[in-house]
Design a protein around this motif. Sequence first.
Motif, PDB file in Angstrom:
ATOM      1  N   LYS A 105       2.892  14.801 -44.739  1.00 23.16           N
ATOM      2  CA  LYS A 105       4.197  14.156 -44.947  1.00 23.16           C
ATOM      3  C   LYS A 105       5.245  14.760 -44.024  1.00 23.16           C
ATOM      4  N   VAL A 106       5.215  16.078 -43.880  1.00 21.70           N
ATOM      5  CA  VAL A 106       6.181  16.753 -43.003  1.00 21.70           C
ATOM      6  C   VAL A 106       5.989  16.285 -41.558  1.00 21.70           C
ATOM      7  N   SER A 107       4.729  16.221 -41.129  1.00 19.60           N
ATOM      8  CA  SER A 107       4.451  15.760 -39.760  1.00 19.60           C
ATOM      9  C   SER A 107       4.974  14.342 -39.543  1.00 19.60           C
ATOM     10  N   ALA A 108       4.729  13.491 -40.523  1.00 20.09           N
ATOM     11  CA  ALA A 108       5.180  12.103 -40.402  1.00 20.09           C
ATOM     12  C   ALA A 108       6.702  12.034 -40.373  1.00 20.09           C
ATOM     13  N   ARG A 109       7.366  12.853 -41.183  1.00 18.35           N
ATOM     14  CA  ARG A 109       8.830  12.840 -41.202  1.00 18.35           C
ATOM     15  C   ARG A 109       9.404  13.332 -39.868  1.00 18.35           C
ATOM     16  N   LEU A 110       8.799  14.364 -39.310  1.00 14.62           N
ATOM     17  CA  LEU A 110       9.268  14.876 -38.014  1.00 14.62           C
ATOM     18  C   LEU A 110       9.058  13.834 -36.912  1.00 14.62           C
ATOM     19  N   GLU A 111       7.922  13.158 -36.962  1.00 18.23           N
ATOM     20  CA  GLU A 111       7.663  12.124 -35.955  1.00 18.23           C
ATOM     21  C   GLU A 111       8.673  10.981 -36.084  1.00 18.23           C
ATOM     22  N   GLY A 112       8.948  10.571 -37.303  1.00 20.12           N
ATOM     23  CA  GLY A 112       9.935   9.510 -37.518  1.00 20.12           C
ATOM     24  C   GLY A 112      11.312   9.907 -37.034  1.00 20.12           C
ATOM     25  N   ALA A 113      11.689  11.158 -37.284  1.00 16.46           N
ATOM     26  CA  ALA A 113      12.995  11.646 -36.823  1.00 16.46           C
ATOM     27  C   ALA A 113      13.061  11.649 -35.303  1.00 16.46           C
ATOM     28  N   SER A 114      11.969  12.052 -34.655  1.00 16.64           N
ATOM     29  CA  SER A 114      11.966  12.074 -33.187  1.00 16.64           C
ATOM     30  C   SER A 114      12.070  10.656 -32.627  1.00 16.64           C
ATOM     31  N   MET A 115      11.485   9.691 -33.335  1.00 22.87           N
ATOM     32  CA  MET A 115      11.575   8.299 -32.883  1.00 22.87           C
ATOM     33  C   MET A 115      13.000   7.777 -32.993  1.00 22.87           C
ATOM     34  N   ARG A 116      13.701   8.166 -34.057  1.00 20.85           N
ATOM     35  CA  ARG A 116      15.076   7.700 -34.222  1.00 20.85           C
ATOM     36  C   ARG A 116      16.005   8.310 -33.190  1.00 20.85           C
ATOM     37  N   MET A 117      15.702   9.502 -32.720  1.00 20.69           N
ATOM     38  CA  MET A 117      16.596  10.213 -31.804  1.00 20.69           C
ATOM     39  C   MET A 117      16.369   9.867 -30.336  1.00 20.69           C
ATOM     40  N   THR A 118      15.243   9.275 -30.009  1.00 21.72           N
ATOM     41  CA  THR A 118      14.928   9.033 -28.599  1.00 21.72           C
ATOM     42  C   THR A 118      14.533   7.581 -28.378  1.00 21.72           C
ATOM     43  N   PRO A 119      14.704   7.110 -27.122  1.00 22.13           N
ATOM     44  CA  PRO A 119      14.151   5.794 -26.817  1.00 22.13           C
ATOM     45  C   PRO A 119      12.644   5.956 -26.721  1.00 22.13           C
ATOM     46  N   TYR A 120      11.906   5.154 -27.430  1.00 23.48           N
ATOM     47  CA  TYR A 120      10.469   5.358 -27.459  1.00 23.48           C
ATOM     48  C   TYR A 120       9.740   4.036 -27.355  1.00 23.48           C
ATOM     49  N   ALA A 121       8.519   4.132 -26.896  1.00 26.41           N
ATOM     50  CA  ALA A 121       7.627   2.990 -26.920  1.00 26.41           C
ATOM     51  C   ALA A 121       6.909   3.042 -28.268  1.00 26.41           C
ATOM     52  N   ALA A 122       6.723   1.928 -28.902  1.00 29.11           N
ATOM     53  CA  ALA A 122       6.135   1.902 -30.246  1.00 29.11           C
ATOM     54  C   ALA A 122       4.646   2.197 -30.149  1.00 29.11           C
ATOM     55  N   ASP A 123       4.317   3.453 -29.912  1.00 30.44           N
ATOM     56  CA  ASP A 123       2.921   3.844 -29.763  1.00 30.44           C
ATOM     57  C   ASP A 123       2.544   4.924 -30.758  1.00 30.44           C
ATOM     58  N   ALA A 124       3.284   5.040 -31.832  1.00 20.37           N
ATOM     59  CA  ALA A 124       3.039   6.106 -32.795  1.00 20.37           C
ATOM     60  C   ALA A 124       1.719   5.856 -33.516  1.00 20.37           C
ATOM     61  N   ALA A 125       0.817   6.801 -33.370  1.00 23.63           N
ATOM     62  CA  ALA A 125      -0.476   6.675 -34.024  1.00 23.63           C
ATOM     63  C   ALA A 125      -0.365   7.186 -35.450  1.00 23.63           C
ATOM     64  N   ALA A 126      -1.148   6.641 -36.325  1.00 22.47           N
ATOM     65  CA  ALA A 126      -1.124   7.072 -37.720  1.00 22.47           C
ATOM     66  C   ALA A 126      -1.866   8.396 -37.887  1.00 22.47           C
ATOM     67  N   ASP A 127      -2.638   8.768 -36.908  1.00 21.61           N
ATOM     68  CA  ASP A 127      -3.428   9.989 -36.980  1.00 21.61           C
ATOM     69  C   ASP A 127      -2.522  11.215 -36.897  1.00 21.61           C
ATOM     70  N   ALA A 128      -2.653  12.089 -37.875  1.00 22.60           N
ATOM     71  CA  ALA A 128      -1.787  13.274 -37.937  1.00 22.60           C
ATOM     72  C   ALA A 128      -1.997  14.206 -36.749  1.00 22.60           C
ATOM     73  N   LYS A 129      -3.174  14.190 -36.202  1.00 22.64           N
ATOM     74  CA  LYS A 129      -3.479  15.084 -35.090  1.00 22.64           C
ATOM     75  C   LYS A 129      -2.645  14.762 -33.857  1.00 22.64           C
ATOM     76  N   ARG A 130      -2.245  13.507 -33.708  1.00 24.42           N
ATOM     77  CA  ARG A 130      -1.524  13.090 -32.507  1.00 24.42           C
ATOM     78  C   ARG A 130      -0.012  13.152 -32.660  1.00 24.42           C
ATOM     79  N   ARG A 131       0.464  13.516 -33.822  1.00 21.29           N
ATOM     80  CA  ARG A 131       1.908  13.485 -34.050  1.00 21.29           C
ATOM     81  C   ARG A 131       2.662  14.441 -33.139  1.00 21.29           C
ATOM     82  N   ALA A 132       2.164  15.642 -32.968  1.00 19.20           N
ATOM     83  CA  ALA A 132       2.843  16.607 -32.102  1.00 19.20           C
ATOM     84  C   ALA A 132       2.889  16.096 -30.667  1.00 19.20           C
ATOM     85  N   LYS A 133       1.814  15.475 -30.231  1.00 16.91           N
ATOM     86  CA  LYS A 133       1.794  14.919 -28.872  1.00 16.91           C
ATOM     87  C   LYS A 133       2.803  13.784 -28.740  1.00 16.91           C
ATOM     88  N   THR A 134       2.930  12.990 -29.807  1.00 14.40           N
ATOM     89  CA  THR A 134       3.901  11.900 -29.780  1.00 14.40           C
ATOM     90  C   THR A 134       5.313  12.455 -29.655  1.00 14.40           C
TER      91      THR A 134
END
Length: 172
Positions: A76-105
Amino acid sequence: MTRPKTDTERADRRAAGKAVAEAKHSAKETRKLAKALSRDAGASLAAIEASARAEIREAKREVGDRPRRAERMAKKVSARLEGASMRMTPYAADAAADAKRRAKTIKRHREQAKQVQKMAKFVALHAIVASVVTPTEEQQRKADEKRRRRPSGAEMDARGVLPVSQKRAKSR
């Protein structure tokens, strides 16, 4: 007497530990992203990251006693951090649901934010240079007058010299 650990319990603890490590990595990338953003956006992202760090510490404490709960908290923490990073930056909608890739995203979002800042600096610098280098109307008028007074390429011979007959005509 303690009861022996089963393979399932070990697997649960291992999965929980892995999820906590991934959440830590996400938090680290989020902190880097916060530093790369503007002051306001960075401050709000840093606040989110600080609260996430507290939850990660709690999840880490839970790994031994309640591994499934710890894993769920970390994801949940990883997902929340990823969501926050998406709101703060211009991003391409490529967020994977896999928790392992969240840091890379999150890292990719940070790199995109840096690229946007670089482009803005580049454009600003070139606008300043263009405003300094571009001649004023007065300077442009004088340059145009000089150009009109000079002989054109068609009037010159192959060596770039004006023929004598035209030299006399121009001097009159």
